[in-house]
Scaffold this active site. Structure first.
Site, PDB file in Angstrom:
ATOM      1  N   ARG A 206      39.923  24.676  26.830  1.00  0.00           N
ATOM      2  CA  ARG A 206      40.049  26.111  27.053  1.00  0.00           C
ATOM      3  C   ARG A 206      41.158  26.423  28.069  1.00  0.00           C
ATOM      4  O   ARG A 206      40.886  26.916  29.162  1.00  0.00           O
ATOM      5  CB  ARG A 206      38.730  26.695  27.580  1.00  0.00           C
ATOM      6  CG  ARG A 206      37.505  26.462  26.734  1.00  0.00           C
ATOM      7  CD  ARG A 206      36.312  27.237  27.301  1.00  0.00           C
ATOM      8  NE  ARG A 206      36.154  27.043  28.725  1.00  0.00           N
ATOM      9  CZ  ARG A 206      35.387  26.112  29.293  1.00  0.00           C
ATOM     10  NH1 ARG A 206      34.706  25.262  28.548  1.00  0.00           N
ATOM     11  NH2 ARG A 206      35.301  26.026  30.605  1.00  0.00           N
TER      12      ARG A 206
ATOM     13  N   LYS B 252      41.664  36.395  28.284  1.00  0.00           N
ATOM     14  CA  LYS B 252      40.942  37.387  29.082  1.00  0.00           C
ATOM     15  C   LYS B 252      41.911  38.127  30.005  1.00  0.00           C
ATOM     16  O   LYS B 252      43.061  37.715  30.187  1.00  0.00           O
ATOM     17  CB  LYS B 252      39.864  36.696  29.912  1.00  0.00           C
ATOM     18  CG  LYS B 252      40.402  35.724  30.959  1.00  0.00           C
ATOM     19  CD  LYS B 252      39.305  35.065  31.749  1.00  0.00           C
ATOM     20  CE  LYS B 252      39.889  34.116  32.805  1.00  0.00           C
ATOM     21  NZ  LYS B 252      38.841  33.480  33.615  1.00  0.00           N
TER      22      LYS B 252
ATOM     23  N   ARG C 229      28.246  29.258  39.725  1.00  0.00           N
ATOM     24  CA  ARG C 229      28.683  30.593  39.332  1.00  0.00           C
ATOM     25  C   ARG C 229      27.823  31.003  38.139  1.00  0.00           C
ATOM     26  O   ARG C 229      26.602  30.966  38.218  1.00  0.00           O
ATOM     27  CB  ARG C 229      30.191  30.563  39.016  1.00  0.00           C
ATOM     28  CG  ARG C 229      30.881  31.902  39.106  1.00  0.00           C
ATOM     29  CD  ARG C 229      32.381  31.775  38.961  1.00  0.00           C
ATOM     30  NE  ARG C 229      32.780  31.294  37.641  1.00  0.00           N
ATOM     31  CZ  ARG C 229      34.043  31.183  37.245  1.00  0.00           C
ATOM     32  NH1 ARG C 229      35.024  31.492  38.065  1.00  0.00           N
ATOM     33  NH2 ARG C 229      34.331  30.756  36.031  1.00  0.00           N
TER      34      ARG C 229
ATOM     35  N   HIS D 169      31.950  24.802  33.227  1.00  0.00           N
ATOM     36  CA  HIS D 169      33.248  25.059  33.866  1.00  0.00           C
ATOM     37  C   HIS D 169      33.319  24.257  35.164  1.00  0.00           C
ATOM     38  O   HIS D 169      32.315  24.110  35.872  1.00  0.00           O
ATOM     39  CB  HIS D 169      33.397  26.553  34.156  1.00  0.00           C
ATOM     40  CG  HIS D 169      34.808  26.993  34.390  1.00  0.00           C
ATOM     41  ND1 HIS D 169      35.818  26.784  33.473  1.00  0.00           N
ATOM     42  CD2 HIS D 169      35.391  27.638  35.441  1.00  0.00           C
ATOM     43  CE1 HIS D 169      36.955  27.295  33.946  1.00  0.00           C
ATOM     44  NE2 HIS D 169      36.717  27.804  35.136  1.00  0.00           N
TER      45      HIS D 169
ATOM     46  N   CYS E 233      55.190  48.817  50.183  1.00  0.00           N
ATOM     47  CA  CYS E 233      54.569  50.143  50.159  1.00  0.00           C
ATOM     48  C   CYS E 233      53.857  50.352  48.825  1.00  0.00           C
ATOM     49  O   CYS E 233      53.886  49.498  47.946  1.00  0.00           O
ATOM     50  CB  CYS E 233      55.630  51.214  50.362  1.00  0.00           C
ATOM     51  SG  CYS E 233      56.639  50.967  51.838  1.00  0.00           S
ATOM     52  N   MET E 234      53.239  51.502  48.656  1.00  0.00           N
ATOM     53  CA  MET E 234      52.486  51.750  47.436  1.00  0.00           C
ATOM     54  C   MET E 234      53.376  51.722  46.201  1.00  0.00           C
ATOM     55  O   MET E 234      52.979  51.179  45.158  1.00  0.00           O
ATOM     56  CB  MET E 234      51.768  53.098  47.504  1.00  0.00           C
ATOM     57  CG  MET E 234      50.913  53.380  46.276  1.00  0.00           C
ATOM     58  SD  MET E 234      50.011  54.943  46.349  1.00  0.00           S
ATOM     59  CE  MET E 234      48.796  54.580  47.612  1.00  0.00           C
ATOM     60  N   ASP E 235      54.580  52.275  46.319  1.00  0.00           N
ATOM     61  CA  ASP E 235      55.442  52.423  45.142  1.00  0.00           C
ATOM     62  C   ASP E 235      56.811  51.786  45.295  1.00  0.00           C
ATOM     63  O   ASP E 235      57.638  51.912  44.389  1.00  0.00           O
ATOM     64  CB  ASP E 235      55.652  53.914  44.821  1.00  0.00           C
ATOM     65  CG  ASP E 235      54.349  54.664  44.702  1.00  0.00           C
ATOM     66  OD1 ASP E 235      53.626  54.416  43.733  1.00  0.00           O
ATOM     67  OD2 ASP E 235      54.039  55.466  45.605  1.00  0.00           O
TER      68      ASP E 235
ATOM     69  N   TYR F  69      57.305  50.645  56.769  1.00  0.00           N
ATOM     70  CA  TYR F  69      56.258  50.984  57.734  1.00  0.00           C
ATOM     71  C   TYR F  69      56.168  49.978  58.876  1.00  0.00           C
ATOM     72  O   TYR F  69      56.244  48.766  58.669  1.00  0.00           O
ATOM     73  CB  TYR F  69      54.903  51.042  57.033  1.00  0.00           C
ATOM     74  CG  TYR F  69      54.753  52.205  56.076  1.00  0.00           C
ATOM     75  CD1 TYR F  69      54.948  53.517  56.501  1.00  0.00           C
ATOM     76  CD2 TYR F  69      54.396  51.985  54.749  1.00  0.00           C
ATOM     77  CE1 TYR F  69      54.805  54.585  55.622  1.00  0.00           C
ATOM     78  CE2 TYR F  69      54.242  53.044  53.862  1.00  0.00           C
ATOM     79  CZ  TYR F  69      54.449  54.340  54.296  1.00  0.00           C
ATOM     80  OH  TYR F  69      54.300  55.380  53.424  1.00  0.00           O
TER      81      TYR F  69
END
Length: 399
Positions: free
Chosen positions: A223, A36, A135, A167, A321-323, A269
């Site tokens: 599993r 998955k 769940r 599970h 940071c983002m990138d 930052y």
């Protein structure tokens, strides 16, 4: 994406070998490799094929489209189980593609039976029982109410009842009292379903942790998920080596810029890291948009996630940071733009592992590998095949 300055290198030989080890850990059961979430970030189809080559006779996915993608890619030999969907899911397509479908609620059985009748073929159904996780799954009372309907569908040829499963909530703590409490509830459900006349093909309860630590819970099928990819589900008990596993993913990038800065220079930052001396900074072009957790940021007092540069360890300095992230490479650093940075991998080269990153982030290794973003290319290699080819070449040269 061509030209992207980073990649997640996935060794299919490691996945094959990990599954082979898991087969040895569960000699009385079949092995379902859980693929998955794009095979935990490792690439769905290549990872699934490697798992089957390693000895998996089942594949498991959460979402129906994942199962259909496997069939569309020609992965037809193993049984495939899908178990998480909402009303209106493409169940007819799943039945037509010979995908086993889990039923976790009364409405789901109705939709599976309707899908089977529309497809003109029998659906293979596994009932999921909530034995205490709280769940997904039928409560024991819901199982009592649904079982007669399921058996009628079986008798009519609409839905063959082939499996019963659950599970565990605390499998990663093998001594926790809930583990065997849930096992007792599951055993009771098995007796109930079989006494009512169901001829179950597989009964399954064990995830990665239970596969490795609780052989009495193996039943007919185990599993494993994270263990397929070489990471330990019980790091407090032992790392991958303790269970014959090898991490399959190495995330690497190239330094984008390298520059000297004086002591007292703020980094990233909010300047939560300030250089304590004159040093060299390096920028790695990966950030939280690529799945690097902000929780692995470094501060003045607490280093961020470890990385390997030029054979030596350093750490993320300042905020993610983002990138991009920044490394304090040290005052004597001779690194240049384009040099390789290993964020995490097998650990065999002295570099950090996904578990090391998880420890810094306060999370689990599962999250570290699965969150690597889609824009980071997956490069699938096969170190075993490469080694065999090299050996053949060497033999040929000396023949």
């Amino acid at each position: 994406m061509n030209g992207y300055p980073a990649r997640a290198v996935v060794d299919l030989a490691a996945i094959r070998g990990n599954v082979a080890s898991l087969v040895e850990h569960a000699p009385t059961a079949q092995v379902m490799a859980v693929v998955k979430a794009d095979a935990y970030g490792h690439g769905l189809v290549p990872s699934a094929c490697a798992a089957v080559e390693g000895g998996a006779t089942w594949l498991g996915v959460a979402q129906v489209p994942e199962a259909l993608a496997l069939r569309a890619a020609g992965v037809t030999a193993p049984r495939v189980l899908t178990w998480l969907y909402a009303p209106g899911a493409p169940l007819r397509e799943a039945v037509e593609a010979d995908v086993d479908v889990s039923v976790a609620a009364p409405w789901a059985l109705d939709e599976v039976v309707a899908a089977a009748r529309a497809a003109g073929r029998t659906a293979r159904v596994h009932l999921e029982v909530d034995t205490g996780l709280g769940r997904n799954g039928l409560t024991p009372a819901q199982l009592d109410d649904l079982l007669p309907t399921a058996l009628r569908a079986d008798a009519e040829g609409a839905a063959e009842l082939v499996g019963l499963w659950s599970h565990l909530a605390f499998a990663d703590e093998p001594a926790h009292p809930t583990v065997h409490a849930q096992a007792a509830v599951f055993a009771s459900a098995v007796r109930k379903v079989e006494s009512a006349g169901a001829r179950l093909e597989v009964r399954h309860l064990a995830n990665s942790a239970a596969t490795l630590t609780a052989p009495d819970l193996h039943w007919d099928l185990v599993r494993p998920g994270i263990a397929v990819y070489g990471l330990s589900p019980v790091p407090q008990l032992g790392g991958p080596d303790a269970y014959g596993l090898v991490p399959a993913m190495t995330v690497e990038a190239e330094l984008a810029t390298v520059k000297p800065v004086p002591a007292g220079h703020g980094v990233s930052y909010a300047h939560q890291y300030v250089t304590p001396r004159s040093t060299v900074l390096g920028v790695v072009p990966l950030g939280y948009a690529d799945g690097i957790p902000r929780h692995v940021s470094g501060t003045q007092d607490v280093p961020g996630a470890p990385v390997l540069v030029g054979g030596r360890r350093t750490a993320i300095a300042g905020r993610v940071c983002m990138d991009q992230v920044v490394l304090d490479l040290g005052p004597a650093a001779a690194d240049v733009a384009g040099d390789r940075v290993e964020l995490f991998g097998t650990g065999a080269d002295g570099g950090p592992t996904a578990q090391d990153w998880a420890d810094v982030a306060g999370t689990i290794s599962y999250e570290i590998v699965t969150r690597i973003g889609a824009r980071v290319p997956r490069v699938h290699v096969d170190t075993a095949a490469d080694a065999a080819a090299l050996e053949r070449d060497e033999v040929g040269q000396h023949a």
